[in-house]
Design a protein around this motif. Structure first.
Motif, PDB file in Angstrom:
ATOM      1  N   THR A  98     -34.923 -36.936 -32.423  1.00  0.00           N
ATOM      2  CA  THR A  98     -35.377 -36.573 -31.087  1.00  0.00           C
ATOM      3  C   THR A  98     -35.734 -37.800 -30.259  1.00  0.00           C
ATOM      4  O   THR A  98     -36.060 -38.861 -30.780  1.00  0.00           O
ATOM      5  N   ALA A  99     -35.678 -37.606 -28.940  1.00  0.00           N
ATOM      6  CA  ALA A  99     -36.137 -38.601 -27.979  1.00  0.00           C
ATOM      7  C   ALA A  99     -36.718 -37.845 -26.793  1.00  0.00           C
ATOM      8  O   ALA A  99     -36.219 -36.771 -26.430  1.00  0.00           O
ATOM      9  N   SER A 100     -37.781 -38.397 -26.185  1.00  0.00           N
ATOM     10  CA  SER A 100     -38.473 -37.704 -25.100  1.00  0.00           C
ATOM     11  C   SER A 100     -38.170 -38.274 -23.718  1.00  0.00           C
ATOM     12  O   SER A 100     -38.670 -37.764 -22.714  1.00  0.00           O
ATOM     13  N   ASP A 101     -37.361 -39.319 -23.647  1.00  0.00           N
ATOM     14  CA  ASP A 101     -36.952 -39.849 -22.351  1.00  0.00           C
ATOM     15  C   ASP A 101     -35.507 -40.340 -22.444  1.00  0.00           C
ATOM     16  O   ASP A 101     -34.991 -40.583 -23.541  1.00  0.00           O
ATOM     17  N   GLY A 102     -34.882 -40.476 -21.293  1.00  0.00           N
ATOM     18  CA  GLY A 102     -33.464 -40.796 -21.265  1.00  0.00           C
ATOM     19  C   GLY A 102     -33.118 -42.158 -21.819  1.00  0.00           C
ATOM     20  O   GLY A 102     -32.104 -42.323 -22.503  1.00  0.00           O
ATOM     21  N   GLN A 103     -33.947 -43.152 -21.550  1.00  0.00           N
ATOM     22  CA  GLN A 103     -33.640 -44.503 -22.024  1.00  0.00           C
ATOM     23  C   GLN A 103     -33.672 -44.568 -23.545  1.00  0.00           C
ATOM     24  O   GLN A 103     -32.765 -45.132 -24.170  1.00  0.00           O
ATOM     25  N   THR A 104     -34.704 -43.974 -24.143  1.00  0.00           N
ATOM     26  CA  THR A 104     -34.781 -43.952 -25.608  1.00  0.00           C
ATOM     27  C   THR A 104     -33.618 -43.168 -26.194  1.00  0.00           C
ATOM     28  O   THR A 104     -33.026 -43.567 -27.201  1.00  0.00           O
ATOM     29  N   GLY A 105     -33.273 -42.059 -25.542  1.00  0.00           N
ATOM     30  CA  GLY A 105     -32.153 -41.265 -26.015  1.00  0.00           C
ATOM     31  C   GLY A 105     -30.854 -42.035 -26.001  1.00  0.00           C
ATOM     32  O   GLY A 105     -30.070 -41.981 -26.956  1.00  0.00           O
ATOM     33  N   MET A 115     -33.063 -32.969 -16.706  1.00  0.00           N
ATOM     34  CA  MET A 115     -34.218 -33.592 -16.058  1.00  0.00           C
ATOM     35  C   MET A 115     -35.041 -34.344 -17.101  1.00  0.00           C
ATOM     36  O   MET A 115     -35.770 -33.741 -17.894  1.00  0.00           O
ATOM     37  N   LEU A 116     -34.912 -35.668 -17.111  1.00  0.00           N
ATOM     38  CA  LEU A 116     -35.593 -36.513 -18.097  1.00  0.00           C
ATOM     39  C   LEU A 116     -36.239 -37.708 -17.407  1.00  0.00           C
ATOM     40  O   LEU A 116     -35.737 -38.167 -16.376  1.00  0.00           O
ATOM     41  N   PRO A 117     -37.309 -38.250 -17.963  1.00  0.00           N
ATOM     42  CA  PRO A 117     -37.868 -39.496 -17.431  1.00  0.00           C
ATOM     43  C   PRO A 117     -36.896 -40.656 -17.639  1.00  0.00           C
ATOM     44  O   PRO A 117     -36.120 -40.655 -18.590  1.00  0.00           O
ATOM     45  N   GLU A 118     -36.934 -41.606 -16.739  1.00  0.00           N
ATOM     46  CA  GLU A 118     -36.179 -42.865 -16.807  1.00  0.00           C
ATOM     47  C   GLU A 118     -34.685 -42.678 -16.538  1.00  0.00           C
ATOM     48  O   GLU A 118     -34.174 -43.144 -15.541  1.00  0.00           O
ATOM     49  N   LEU A 119     -33.964 -42.036 -17.418  1.00  0.00           N
ATOM     50  CA  LEU A 119     -32.542 -41.722 -17.191  1.00  0.00           C
ATOM     51  C   LEU A 119     -32.366 -40.225 -17.348  1.00  0.00           C
ATOM     52  O   LEU A 119     -32.907 -39.637 -18.292  1.00  0.00           O
ATOM     53  N   ASP A 120     -31.610 -39.591 -16.440  1.00  0.00           N
ATOM     54  CA  ASP A 120     -31.394 -38.152 -16.629  1.00  0.00           C
ATOM     55  C   ASP A 120     -30.209 -37.919 -17.566  1.00  0.00           C
ATOM     56  O   ASP A 120     -29.491 -38.848 -17.954  1.00  0.00           O
ATOM     57  N   GLY A 121     -30.035 -36.659 -17.941  1.00  0.00           N
ATOM     58  CA  GLY A 121     -28.984 -36.315 -18.892  1.00  0.00           C
ATOM     59  C   GLY A 121     -27.596 -36.647 -18.397  1.00  0.00           C
ATOM     60  O   GLY A 121     -26.712 -37.038 -19.183  1.00  0.00           O
ATOM     61  N   PHE A 122     -27.363 -36.493 -17.084  1.00  0.00           N
ATOM     62  CA  PHE A 122     -26.058 -36.826 -16.521  1.00  0.00           C
ATOM     63  C   PHE A 122     -25.741 -38.311 -16.720  1.00  0.00           C
ATOM     64  O   PHE A 122     -24.614 -38.681 -17.057  1.00  0.00           O
ATOM     65  N   GLU A 123     -26.737 -39.160 -16.509  1.00  0.00           N
ATOM     66  CA  GLU A 123     -26.525 -40.600 -16.680  1.00  0.00           C
ATOM     67  C   GLU A 123     -26.233 -40.945 -18.140  1.00  0.00           C
ATOM     68  O   GLU A 123     -25.371 -41.786 -18.424  1.00  0.00           O
ATOM     69  N   ILE A 124     -26.942 -40.299 -19.050  1.00  0.00           N
ATOM     70  CA  ILE A 124     -26.688 -40.537 -20.476  1.00  0.00           C
ATOM     71  C   ILE A 124     -25.258 -40.140 -20.817  1.00  0.00           C
ATOM     72  O   ILE A 124     -24.520 -40.881 -21.474  1.00  0.00           O
ATOM     73  N   CYS A 125     -24.854 -38.961 -20.351  1.00  0.00           N
ATOM     74  CA  CYS A 125     -23.506 -38.467 -20.644  1.00  0.00           C
ATOM     75  C   CYS A 125     -22.455 -39.430 -20.082  1.00  0.00           C
ATOM     76  O   CYS A 125     -21.475 -39.747 -20.762  1.00  0.00           O
TER      77      CYS A 125
END
Length: 225
Positions: free
Chosen positions: A33-40, A57-67
């Motif tokens: 698990t990760a609780s924010d986008g950057q860590t994820g 909707m995540l702190p730091e980076l949102d899910g779209f940015e991660i994807c």
């Protein structure tokens, strides 16, 4: 064992999903698990995962940015789990390369089946088990329900109810257990809501709906006619 990364800032949802997956089939899933986008994103780069579950909707980076970032390097299956229901958001998710989009609140069994199916598809695995009773068949690998030779469309709740009954054909399943399995973390659901979904399910199944029996003061069961 399948390794899944869950990036979700709600700790309660984190725990509910992780506990459900781990307890469903012991030894099959490992949930990170990760609780924010950057860590994820960092974890996604540092580890080999079989599937990513991303809140939008995540702190730091949102899910779209991660994807977007992950798709530059990997074809790992990605599922968005989010409360955002705008069509533009859903289309954006698919445009960025996600494999599925699950809207909160969702039945945990449905999310589990989606993850299972995506991982097996990505690995080239085939699951042949199909549940059936009379003229009804349900394929958990692709979510297709066939009734008297034709495909029928069910809501997520109706599908979940039917799957539980078919998995336990001939056995009585209590109303409390059905709610617990199909509604997942929303266990304060009124039994009258279950009754409404059961009526709709029987209607969708036509004559085959008669296979679902109400056992007074005990629950429901499905059996061949």
């Amino acid at each position: 064992m399948y390794k899944v990364l869950l990036v979700e800032d709600d700790r309660n949802i984190q725990a509910l999903i992780a506990n459900y997956f781990i307890k469903k089939e012991k030894g099959v899933f490992e949930i990170d698990t990760a609780s924010d986008g950057q860590t994820g994103l960092e974890k996604a780069y540092e580890n080999n995962y079989d599937c990513l579950l991303l809140d939008v909707m995540l702190p730091e980076l949102d899910g779209f940015e991660i994807c977007r970032e992950i798709r530059r390097e990997s074809d790992v299956p990605i599922i968005f789990i989010t409360a955002r229901t705008d069509e533009s958001d859903i289309l954006n998710g698919y445009a960025l390369g996600c494999d599925d989009y699950v809207v909160k609140p969702f039945p945990l069994p449905v999310l589990y089946e989606k993850v299972n199916a995506l991982i097996k598809r990505a690995k080239g695995l085939v699951r042949s088990k199909v549940f059936s009773s009379g003229g009804i068949s349900l394929n958990p690998n692709n979510g297709i329900v066939i009734c008297d030779g034709r495909e029928i469309k069910l809501t997520a709740r109706e599908y979940g109810i039917l799957k539980v009954l078919l998995e336990n054909k001939g056995r009585v399943i209590s109303r409390e257990k059905l709610i617990d399995i199909v509604w997942g973390y929303n266990n304060d659901t009124d039994e009258r809501v279950l009754d409404t979904h059961m009526r709709n399910l029987r209607k969708a199944l036509g004559d085959n709906g008669k296979q679902i029996k109400t056992v007074i003061r005990r629950g429901y069961q499905i059996e061949d006619q």
